[in-house]
Scaffold this active site. Structure first.
Site, PDB file in Angstrom:
ATOM      1  N   ARG A   1      12.448   4.642  13.087  1.00 51.11           N
ATOM      2  CA  ARG A   1      11.384   5.517  13.012  1.00 51.11           C
ATOM      3  C   ARG A   1      10.602   5.393  14.086  1.00 51.11           C
ATOM      4  NH1 ARG A   1       9.158   5.142   7.194  1.00 51.11           N
ATOM      5  NH2 ARG A   1       7.632   6.984   8.030  1.00 51.11           N
TER       6      ARG A   1
ATOM      7  N   ASN B   1       8.055  -5.419  -0.443  1.00 53.36           N
ATOM      8  CA  ASN B   1       7.811  -4.454   0.334  1.00 53.36           C
ATOM      9  C   ASN B   1       6.275  -4.274   0.800  1.00 53.36           C
ATOM     10  OD1 ASN B   1       7.836  -2.202   1.806  1.00 53.36           O
ATOM     11  ND2 ASN B   1       8.904  -0.720   0.262  1.00 53.36           N
TER      12      ASN B   1
ATOM     13  N   ALA C   1       2.895  -0.800   5.164  1.00 57.48           N
ATOM     14  CA  ALA C   1       2.298  -0.720   6.403  1.00 57.48           C
ATOM     15  C   ALA C   1       1.807  -2.043   6.981  1.00 57.48           C
ATOM     16  CB  ALA C   1       1.305   0.489   6.567  1.00 57.48           C
TER      17      ALA C   1
ATOM     18  N   GLU D   1      12.719  -9.246   2.422  1.00 55.88           N
ATOM     19  CA  GLU D   1      11.813  -8.086   2.782  1.00 55.88           C
ATOM     20  C   GLU D   1      12.555  -6.766   2.633  1.00 55.88           C
ATOM     21  OE1 GLU D   1      10.975  -8.466   6.891  1.00 55.88           O
ATOM     22  OE2 GLU D   1       9.902  -6.127   7.208  1.00 55.88           O
TER      23      GLU D   1
ATOM     24  N   PRO E   1       0.825  -1.001  -0.054  1.00 55.41           N
ATOM     25  CA  PRO E   1      -0.066  -0.204   0.130  1.00 55.41           C
ATOM     26  C   PRO E   1       0.765   1.302   0.080  1.00 55.41           C
ATOM     27  CG  PRO E   1       0.049  -0.960   2.190  1.00 55.41           C
ATOM     28  CD  PRO E   1       0.522  -2.131   1.280  1.00 55.41           C
ATOM     29  N   ASN E   2       0.348   2.291  -0.903  1.00 60.03           N
ATOM     30  CA  ASN E   2       0.605   3.517  -0.886  1.00 60.03           C
ATOM     31  C   ASN E   2       2.225   3.654  -1.651  1.00 60.03           C
ATOM     32  OD1 ASN E   2      -1.156   4.783   0.772  1.00 60.03           O
ATOM     33  ND2 ASN E   2      -0.231   3.737   2.266  1.00 60.03           N
TER      34      ASN E   2
ATOM     35  N   TYR F   1      10.968   8.921   1.462  1.00 58.13           N
ATOM     36  CA  TYR F   1      11.065   7.784   0.478  1.00 58.13           C
ATOM     37  C   TYR F   1      11.561   8.258  -0.856  1.00 58.13           C
ATOM     38  CZ  TYR F   1       7.476   5.899   3.860  1.00 58.13           C
ATOM     39  OH  TYR F   1       7.212   5.441   4.862  1.00 58.13           O
TER      40      TYR F   1
ATOM     41  N   ARG G   1       5.024  10.693  -2.743  1.00 56.73           N
ATOM     42  CA  ARG G   1       4.657  10.422  -1.207  1.00 56.73           C
ATOM     43  C   ARG G   1       5.898  10.594  -0.268  1.00 56.73           C
ATOM     44  NH1 ARG G   1       4.565   4.675   1.280  1.00 56.73           N
ATOM     45  NH2 ARG G   1       3.807   5.242   3.307  1.00 56.73           N
TER      46      ARG G   1
ATOM     47  N   HIS H   1      12.598  -2.345   2.838  1.00 53.77           N
ATOM     48  CA  HIS H   1      11.858  -1.360   3.168  1.00 53.77           C
ATOM     49  C   HIS H   1      12.898   0.076   2.753  1.00 53.77           C
ATOM     50  CE1 HIS H   1       9.125  -3.054   5.341  1.00 53.77           C
ATOM     51  NE2 HIS H   1       9.887  -3.888   5.844  1.00 53.77           N
TER      52      HIS H   1
END
Ligand code: DQA
Length: 148
Positions: A107, A74, A77, A98, A10-11, A23, A18, A100
């Site tokens: 964070r 990725n 969220a 995985e 998502p996103n 990012y 964004r 990111h």
């Protein structure tokens, strides 16, 4: 030629606009194109998919069983919330890296926990788009090692 699934959650379709301070400025199509090139250099075809929907991501992981040797994921969220995605990775038993863009451990606290990490072969976090290329390198090495 073996195939790798590059799956973004998502996103991540909004990359480029964004929160670029977190990012970066690269768009998802740009990242996907670079990943396809890197995969080709490693001797793999690449299927790139993105969805904002948890169930569609589960379906994409299931679909990978038929034609993919591994997954670069990725999950956005959903990394921090989705038992369903974790179960999907465990169910298909395809090696999964995985990724990111940001360093999730530097964070907010809610980003520190990954439900994906325990079923992934490894996690790359904090290197921006380069992380996807590193993930492909690591996954290819793993697949080649696994298949001899
Ligand atoms: C992300 C980190 C997640 O915490 C966040 O929800 C994202 C992107 C990353 O690539 O840094 O959507 O997965």
């Amino acid at each position: 030629m073996s195939r790798i699934l590059l799956l973004n959650g998502p996103n991540l379709n909004l990359l480029g606009t964004r929160q670029p301070e977190i990012y970066g400025a690269d768009t998802l199509p740009q990242i996907e194109a670079r990943c396809a090139e890197r995969a080709a250099g490693l001797g793999f075809d690449l299927t790139a998919r993105q969805s904002n929907h948890e169930g569609a991501l589960v379906d994409a992981i299931h679909d990978a069983r038929s034609d993919c040797a591994g997954i670069v994921l990725n999950a956005g969220a959903y990394t921090h919330t989705s038992i369903a995605l974790r179960d999907a990775i465990a169910s298909v038993a395809l090696p999964t890296v995985e990724v990111h863009l940001s360093n999730i451990h530097a964070r907010e606290r809610f980003r520190h926990r990954s439900h994906i990490a325990p079923v992934a072969i490894g996690q790359i976090s904090g290197f921006g788009p380069l992380g996807y290329l590193l993930a492909l390198d690591a996954l290819a090495a793993h697949i080649e090692g696994a298949t001899g």
